[in-house]
Motif scaffolding. Sequence first.
Motif, PDB file in Angstrom:
ATOM      1  N   MET A 124       7.069   0.305   7.439  1.00  0.00           N
ATOM      2  CA  MET A 124       6.715   1.700   7.187  1.00  0.00           C
ATOM      3  C   MET A 124       7.885   2.553   6.727  1.00  0.00           C
ATOM      4  N   SER A 125       9.104   2.043   6.748  1.00  0.00           N
ATOM      5  CA  SER A 125      10.281   2.895   6.587  1.00  0.00           C
ATOM      6  C   SER A 125      10.690   3.116   5.137  1.00  0.00           C
ATOM      7  N   ASN A 126       9.715   3.279   4.268  1.00  0.00           N
ATOM      8  CA  ASN A 126       9.961   3.629   2.867  1.00  0.00           C
ATOM      9  C   ASN A 126       8.891   4.607   2.413  1.00  0.00           C
ATOM     10  N   ASP A 127       9.292   5.704   1.809  1.00  0.00           N
ATOM     11  CA  ASP A 127       8.351   6.723   1.353  1.00  0.00           C
ATOM     12  C   ASP A 127       7.958   6.443  -0.096  1.00  0.00           C
ATOM     13  N   VAL A 128       7.283   5.303  -0.289  1.00  0.00           N
ATOM     14  CA  VAL A 128       6.845   4.874  -1.617  1.00  0.00           C
ATOM     15  C   VAL A 128       5.367   4.489  -1.548  1.00  0.00           C
ATOM     16  N   GLU A 129       4.800   4.125  -2.688  1.00  0.00           N
ATOM     17  CA  GLU A 129       3.372   3.802  -2.770  1.00  0.00           C
ATOM     18  C   GLU A 129       3.103   2.345  -2.381  1.00  0.00           C
ATOM     19  N   TYR A 130       3.820   1.853  -1.407  1.00  0.00           N
ATOM     20  CA  TYR A 130       3.691   0.459  -0.987  1.00  0.00           C
ATOM     21  C   TYR A 130       2.299   0.179  -0.414  1.00  0.00           C
ATOM     22  N   LEU A 131       1.880   0.966   0.566  1.00  0.00           N
ATOM     23  CA  LEU A 131       0.580   0.744   1.194  1.00  0.00           C
ATOM     24  C   LEU A 131      -0.573   0.937   0.207  1.00  0.00           C
ATOM     25  N   PRO A 132      -0.630   2.045  -0.563  1.00  0.00           N
ATOM     26  CA  PRO A 132      -1.726   2.183  -1.534  1.00  0.00           C
ATOM     27  C   PRO A 132      -1.796   1.028  -2.529  1.00  0.00           C
ATOM     28  N   ASN A 133      -0.624   0.493  -2.912  1.00  0.00           N
ATOM     29  CA  ASN A 133      -0.604  -0.638  -3.831  1.00  0.00           C
ATOM     30  C   ASN A 133      -1.286  -1.845  -3.216  1.00  0.00           C
ATOM     31  N   ILE A 134      -1.004  -2.114  -1.935  1.00  0.00           N
ATOM     32  CA  ILE A 134      -1.639  -3.239  -1.246  1.00  0.00           C
ATOM     33  C   ILE A 134      -3.147  -3.026  -1.146  1.00  0.00           C
ATOM     34  N   LEU A 135      -3.531  -1.801  -0.823  1.00  0.00           N
ATOM     35  CA  LEU A 135      -4.963  -1.514  -0.665  1.00  0.00           C
ATOM     36  C   LEU A 135      -5.720  -1.636  -1.981  1.00  0.00           C
ATOM     37  N   THR A 136      -5.062  -1.320  -3.108  1.00  0.00           N
ATOM     38  CA  THR A 136      -5.753  -1.434  -4.400  1.00  0.00           C
ATOM     39  C   THR A 136      -6.063  -2.879  -4.755  1.00  0.00           C
ATOM     40  N   TYR A 137      -5.373  -3.820  -4.128  1.00  0.00           N
ATOM     41  CA  TYR A 137      -5.660  -5.239  -4.350  1.00  0.00           C
ATOM     42  C   TYR A 137      -6.739  -5.759  -3.396  1.00  0.00           C
ATOM     43  N   GLY A 138      -7.463  -4.854  -2.753  1.00  0.00           N
ATOM     44  CA  GLY A 138      -8.577  -5.270  -1.907  1.00  0.00           C
ATOM     45  C   GLY A 138      -8.150  -5.903  -0.608  1.00  0.00           C
ATOM     46  N   ALA A 139      -7.099  -5.390  -0.006  1.00  0.00           N
ATOM     47  CA  ALA A 139      -6.599  -5.947   1.257  1.00  0.00           C
ATOM     48  C   ALA A 139      -7.638  -5.831   2.362  1.00  0.00           C
ATOM     49  N   ASN A 140      -7.532  -6.690   3.338  1.00  0.00           N
ATOM     50  CA  ASN A 140      -8.426  -6.719   4.507  1.00  0.00           C
ATOM     51  C   ASN A 140      -7.909  -5.676   5.504  1.00  0.00           C
ATOM     52  N   GLN A 141      -8.290  -4.420   5.280  1.00  0.00           N
ATOM     53  CA  GLN A 141      -7.631  -3.310   5.954  1.00  0.00           C
ATOM     54  C   GLN A 141      -7.645  -3.362   7.478  1.00  0.00           C
ATOM     55  N   PRO A 142      -8.713  -3.825   8.142  1.00  0.00           N
ATOM     56  CA  PRO A 142      -8.671  -3.885   9.615  1.00  0.00           C
ATOM     57  C   PRO A 142      -7.559  -4.777  10.161  1.00  0.00           C
ATOM     58  N   PHE A 143      -6.991  -5.635   9.300  1.00  0.00           N
ATOM     59  CA  PHE A 143      -5.925  -6.533   9.744  1.00  0.00           C
ATOM     60  C   PHE A 143      -4.539  -6.028   9.339  1.00  0.00           C
ATOM     61  N   LEU A 144      -4.460  -4.805   8.798  1.00  0.00           N
ATOM     62  CA  LEU A 144      -3.187  -4.229   8.410  1.00  0.00           C
ATOM     63  C   LEU A 144      -2.694  -3.251   9.469  1.00  0.00           C
ATOM     64  N   TYR A 145      -1.431  -3.332   9.790  1.00  0.00           N
ATOM     65  CA  TYR A 145      -0.765  -2.421  10.716  1.00  0.00           C
ATOM     66  C   TYR A 145       0.533  -1.955  10.071  1.00  0.00           C
ATOM     67  N   GLY A 146       1.114  -0.908  10.614  1.00  0.00           N
ATOM     68  CA  GLY A 146       2.397  -0.426  10.130  1.00  0.00           C
ATOM     69  C   GLY A 146       3.424  -0.435  11.239  1.00  0.00           C
ATOM     70  N   CYS A 147       4.664  -0.784  10.901  1.00  0.00           N
ATOM     71  CA  CYS A 147       5.743  -0.777  11.896  1.00  0.00           C
ATOM     72  C   CYS A 147       7.051  -0.398  11.200  1.00  0.00           C
ATOM     73  N   HIS A 148       7.694   0.638  11.711  1.00  0.00           N
ATOM     74  CA  HIS A 148       8.971   1.071  11.156  1.00  0.00           C
ATOM     75  C   HIS A 148      10.065   0.033  11.410  1.00  0.00           C
ATOM     76  N   ASN A 149      11.188   0.192  10.719  1.00  0.00           N
ATOM     77  CA  ASN A 149      12.403  -0.574  10.992  1.00  0.00           C
ATOM     78  C   ASN A 149      13.150   0.009  12.185  1.00  0.00           C
ATOM     79  N   PHE A 150      14.087  -0.771  12.717  1.00  0.00           N
ATOM     80  CA  PHE A 150      15.115  -0.201  13.590  1.00  0.00           C
ATOM     81  C   PHE A 150      16.455  -0.323  12.880  1.00  0.00           C
ATOM     82  N   TYR A 151      17.478   0.416  13.378  1.00  0.00           N
ATOM     83  CA  TYR A 151      18.742   0.525  12.667  1.00  0.00           C
ATOM     84  C   TYR A 151      19.923   0.327  13.620  1.00  0.00           C
ATOM     85  N   PRO A 152      20.506  -0.900  13.645  1.00  0.00           N
ATOM     86  CA  PRO A 152      21.575  -1.209  14.598  1.00  0.00           C
ATOM     87  C   PRO A 152      22.874  -0.436  14.361  1.00  0.00           C
TER      88      PRO A 152
END
Length: 363
Positions: A124-152
């Motif tokens: 989730m840690s990018n403010d780009v059209e990554y998720l909409p791009n995946i969804l336009t390919y007909g992704a199985n949305q109930p199986f998609l989740y989002g998780c940010h990065n951590f930063y050591p």
Amino acid sequence: MTKRTLGISLYPDHSDFEQDRAYLDIAAQAGFTRLFVSMLEVQDGKTRVTEKYQRLIQHAHQLGFKTTLDVAPNIFDQLGVSYQDLSYFASLGADALRLDAGFDGHEEAWMSYNPPGLDLELNMSNDVEYLPNILTYGANQPFLYGCHNFYPQRGTGLPLDFFIACSQRFKRAGIETAAFVTAPGATIGPWDINDGLPTLEMHRDWPLAVQVQHLFSTGLIDSAIIGNAYASQTDLQQLGRLNRYHLTFTVTPTAASHPVERQILLDNLHERRGDINDLTIRSTAVRKRYHDANPVNEDRHTFQRGDVVIGNDQFGKYQNELQIVLQPHQDQRKNLVATIAPDQLVLLDAVGPWAKFAFVAAD
């Protein structure tokens, strides 16, 4: 709306199984239900990796944890696993895969239909059209989740405004979200640099419970995961007791406060008025429920940010209204009844219009 959850992280290539197992036991007792397991630094051969991860995940499942494996493209190559066949990760017992690095959108969409039914967690840690791009390919949305990065590395975590923009993309699409917090004193992470493992840079030196409350107060995060291991038993238990749906401020009641003021303070769920102001956070409903006399008390009547005050008998219709002070001011018509713990003052900015909040007396 998804119910909020708490999670921990483990790094089997940098830790001991018996310590991992004990940590899982304590976390489960405290109410944690998510387990993040890194596979980014796998060094052993496939046979040893399989044995190590199966053993850990099996114990986690027995305790009710949902386990996510964090993977990157080099891990697929190293283990001889195809993106089109995720059955190996299912054989380890994983419930989800987190893709630390993304593909072209079409690949992720295909992966979301994997026969074992593994969930796919997207970075989730990018403010780009990554998720909409995946969804336009007909992704199985109930199986998609989002998780940010951590930063050591200190100074490299996300700023709050960017974090909000990134998270809103997923929440608008109805995708469940997660982000990381960092435990003080915990030393185990994926790399040799470990200045803490938060998602938000502002959280790096905050108390753990304050980090979690702040994440949930944004309304954008469904799961708060401790990024480093091992958090203390005290921290785990404190997080387990937290209300995940409204802020709870720890306060020190003043010796001069009246019994009715303590009831108003501690025995109620409060709500900030919708027509907010910059001077105070006003909880007005309590004044309609409490009509007891409330004389001027003997404490100070010059207030600082984080003081909790209640209108006294001189305040007319505002008698017994509770307020949290945001800006210093003086008013004889208000009694000082408590002070918020200094390390929680940062949470005052998270109390928006109609926000609910409560108080608990310090031990």
